[in-house]
Enzyme design. Structure first.
Site, PDB file in Angstrom:
ATOM      1  N   HIS A 123       0.837  -1.203   0.000  1.00 17.71           N
ATOM      2  CA  HIS A 123       0.000   0.000   0.000  1.00 17.71           C
ATOM      3  C   HIS A 123       0.871   1.252   0.000  1.00 17.71           C
ATOM      4  CE1 HIS A 123      -2.694   2.895   2.296  1.00 17.71           C
ATOM      5  NE2 HIS A 123      -3.383   2.610   1.220  1.00 17.71           N
ATOM      6  N   GLU A 146       0.043  -0.693  -4.736  1.00 16.78           N
ATOM      7  CA  GLU A 146      -1.011   0.320  -4.840  1.00 16.78           C
ATOM      8  C   GLU A 146      -0.351   1.686  -4.750  1.00 16.78           C
ATOM      9  OE1 GLU A 146      -4.150   3.078  -2.962  1.00 16.78           O
ATOM     10  OE2 GLU A 146      -2.114   2.616  -2.325  1.00 16.78           O
ATOM     11  N   ASP A 166      -1.209   6.192  -5.466  1.00 15.63           N
ATOM     12  CA  ASP A 166      -2.270   7.202  -5.610  1.00 15.63           C
ATOM     13  C   ASP A 166      -1.882   8.225  -6.672  1.00 15.63           C
ATOM     14  OD1 ASP A 166      -3.897   6.315  -3.222  1.00 15.63           O
ATOM     15  OD2 ASP A 166      -1.971   6.724  -2.264  1.00 15.63           O
ATOM     16  N   HIS A 205      -0.443  10.881  -2.396  1.00 15.08           N
ATOM     17  CA  HIS A 205      -1.747  10.550  -1.812  1.00 15.08           C
ATOM     18  C   HIS A 205      -2.628  11.771  -1.607  1.00 15.08           C
ATOM     19  CE1 HIS A 205      -4.620   9.811   1.482  1.00 15.08           C
ATOM     20  NE2 HIS A 205      -4.720   8.616   0.954  1.00 15.08           N
TER      21      HIS A 205
HETATM   22  O1  G3P Z   1      -6.653   1.789  -2.446  1.00 18.91           O
HETATM   23  C1  G3P Z   1      -6.803   1.443  -1.102  1.00 18.91           C
HETATM   24  C2  G3P Z   1      -6.533   2.611  -0.189  1.00 18.91           C
HETATM   25  O2  G3P Z   1      -5.330   3.210  -0.596  1.00 18.91           O
HETATM   26  C3  G3P Z   1      -7.618   3.644  -0.169  1.00 18.91           C
HETATM   27  O3  G3P Z   1      -7.423   4.673   0.763  1.00 18.91           O
HETATM   28  O4  G3P Z   1      -6.675   6.874   1.592  1.00 18.91           O
HETATM   29  O5  G3P Z   1      -5.089   4.960   1.602  1.00 18.91           O
HETATM   30  O6  G3P Z   1      -5.742   6.014  -0.545  1.00 18.91           O
HETATM   31  P1  G3P Z   1      -6.183   5.662   0.853  1.00 18.91           P
HETATM   32 MG    MG Z   2      -4.745   4.733  -1.949  1.00 16.69          MG
END
Ligand code: G3P
Ligand code: MG
Length: 239
Positions: free
Chosen positions: A9, A36, A38, A51
């Site tokens: 993440h 993952e 952003d 993010h």
């Molecule tokens: O994609 C899963 C997660 O990343 C969603 O929340 O705020 O960590 O981007 P956030």
């Molecule tokens: Mg995310």
């Protein structure tokens, strides 16, 4: 031991500054199955990896990401805030990130800025070997992406509220996966996803005990800030 698909993440974000190339390289090293990250859009329309909507928390910049040009964003320090050892680690563009990672493991591009969706789709045309899933909390954006790219793998995110409604959207979008917040996962939710043949990947899970509970409920994988920690307990299904 049960195999489990692990998305790192924001990269291996317990060990390195989130959403940077050093965090992504570390995720590769420790055997994550996917990463993952952003995506926001710069003022000049370039998808960049960060993010927050604003720069303050994870860089030495100030103000909204969307009010800075991509060249300026690339000069920012996105590592020092995490640890002085990472000083000078740049804020990556999505193109740089895809150049490093395409074809090496699955990438979940979480589109944060609804204006970024079509720019991401255009960029992906240059990376035909990339194994990508685009996700968003913005279901209107997902619908526009589906219209623009009928075969693009899309995943529906959920952080609060009614999961039944989210699954109706997932079905209409022909989503390939459902990404709920981990504490929303329940037996009824899992049963509904099984009926739709929709794999479930919850976020964000950093302890083996929580991961085991979710595995027992039947999740296909999960998102973790600590892929090195969890990999020791759950072998890779992709190795
Ligand atoms: O994609 C899963 C997660 O990343 C969603 O929340 O705020 O960590 O981007 P956030
Ligand atoms: Mg995310």
């Amino acid at each position: 031991m049960r195999e489990l698909f692990l998305y790192a993440h924001r990269g291996a974000s317990v060990e390195a500054p989130e959403n940077t190339l050093v965090a992504f390289r570390r995720a590769l090293e420790v055997g994550a199955d996917g990463i993952e990250l952003d995506v926001h859009l710069s003022a000049d329309g370039v998808p960049v990896v960060i993010h927050d909507e604003t720069l303050e928390r994870t860089t030495d910049g100030v103000g909204p990401v969307a009010s800075h040009g991509s060249e300026e964003l690339q000069t920012l320090d996105a590592g020092f805030w995490f640890d002085p050892h990472f000083a000078g680690e740049p804020l990556p563009t999505l193109e740089e990130t895809l150049s490093l990672l395409a074809g090496r493991l699955r990438l979940n591009l979480e589109v944060k800025d609804s204006r970024a969706g079509l720019a991401v789709v255009a960029l992906l045309r240059h990376f035909p070997t990339a194994d990508v899933v685009l996700s968003s909390f913005d279901y209107g954006l997902l619908a526009r992406l589906r219209r623009a790219a009928p075969d693009l793998p899309l995943a529906v995110l959920l952080d609060a509220g009614n999961w039944q409604r989210a699954l109706v959207r997932a079905e209409a979008l022909r989503a390939c996966a459902f990404h709920p917040r981990a504490d929303l996962v329940s037996r009824p939710l899992m049963a509904a996803c099984r009926r739709l043949q929709l794999p479930v990947f919850p976020w964000t899970v950093d302890t083996p005990a929580q991961a085991r509970g979710l595995v027992r409920m039947g999740v296909a994988g999960l998102f973790t800030n600590d892929p090195a920690g969890l990999r020791g307990f759950f072998p890779s299904p992709t190795a």
